[in-house]
Write a protein that holds these residues in place. Sequence first.
Motif, PDB file in Angstrom:
ATOM      1  N   ASN A  32      51.576  64.273  39.493  1.00  0.00           N
ATOM      2  CA  ASN A  32      52.368  63.138  39.968  1.00  0.00           C
ATOM      3  C   ASN A  32      53.198  62.586  38.825  1.00  0.00           C
ATOM      4  N   LEU A  33      54.310  61.998  39.203  1.00  0.00           N
ATOM      5  CA  LEU A  33      55.067  61.228  38.230  1.00  0.00           C
ATOM      6  C   LEU A  33      54.540  59.797  38.268  1.00  0.00           C
ATOM      7  N   LYS A  34      54.865  59.028  37.271  1.00  0.00           N
ATOM      8  CA  LYS A  34      54.415  57.632  37.217  1.00  0.00           C
ATOM      9  C   LYS A  34      54.965  56.814  38.369  1.00  0.00           C
ATOM     10  N   ASN A  35      56.077  57.266  38.983  1.00  0.00           N
ATOM     11  CA  ASN A  35      56.658  56.541  40.117  1.00  0.00           C
ATOM     12  C   ASN A  35      56.023  56.943  41.449  1.00  0.00           C
ATOM     13  N   GLY A  36      55.009  57.834  41.409  1.00  0.00           N
ATOM     14  CA  GLY A  36      54.285  58.228  42.611  1.00  0.00           C
ATOM     15  C   GLY A  36      54.743  59.529  43.237  1.00  0.00           C
ATOM     16  N   GLU A  37      55.854  60.105  42.799  1.00  0.00           N
ATOM     17  CA  GLU A  37      56.303  61.385  43.344  1.00  0.00           C
ATOM     18  C   GLU A  37      55.290  62.473  43.009  1.00  0.00           C
ATOM     19  N   ASP A  38      55.067  63.370  43.979  1.00  0.00           N
ATOM     20  CA  ASP A  38      54.091  64.452  43.831  1.00  0.00           C
ATOM     21  C   ASP A  38      54.823  65.781  43.738  1.00  0.00           C
ATOM     22  N   TYR A  39      54.405  66.642  42.807  1.00  0.00           N
ATOM     23  CA  TYR A  39      55.012  67.956  42.629  1.00  0.00           C
ATOM     24  C   TYR A  39      53.947  69.030  42.633  1.00  0.00           C
ATOM     25  N   GLY A  40      54.255  70.152  43.264  1.00  0.00           N
ATOM     26  CA  GLY A  40      53.383  71.316  43.260  1.00  0.00           C
ATOM     27  C   GLY A  40      54.224  72.558  43.062  1.00  0.00           C
TER      28      GLY A  40
END
Length: 81
Positions: A32-40
């Motif tokens: 996750n990024l600190k802004n809440g976005e999730d990446y896979g």
Amino acid sequence: MGRRVKNNESQMKSHGKLIEEFVYLGCPHSFNLKNGEDYGGYILEIGEKSFEFISSGPLAPEDPITIEYSSVDFKSLVFIR
């Protein structure tokens, strides 16, 4: 007696080194990024201040994106199995 370290920074690894070790242990990766976005997906190139990442899945963009270490929530790093 043991050697004393003057500050915590001497004991900490760089963000690039942490990501490098994480990638070495296995993939694909999720975070996750600190802004809440999730990446896979997959971490590709590892730089001094950022890394290239390509998402996985049928709706993922074809081109990699650059993500700066300062935006990553390092506590969220996981392997996708």
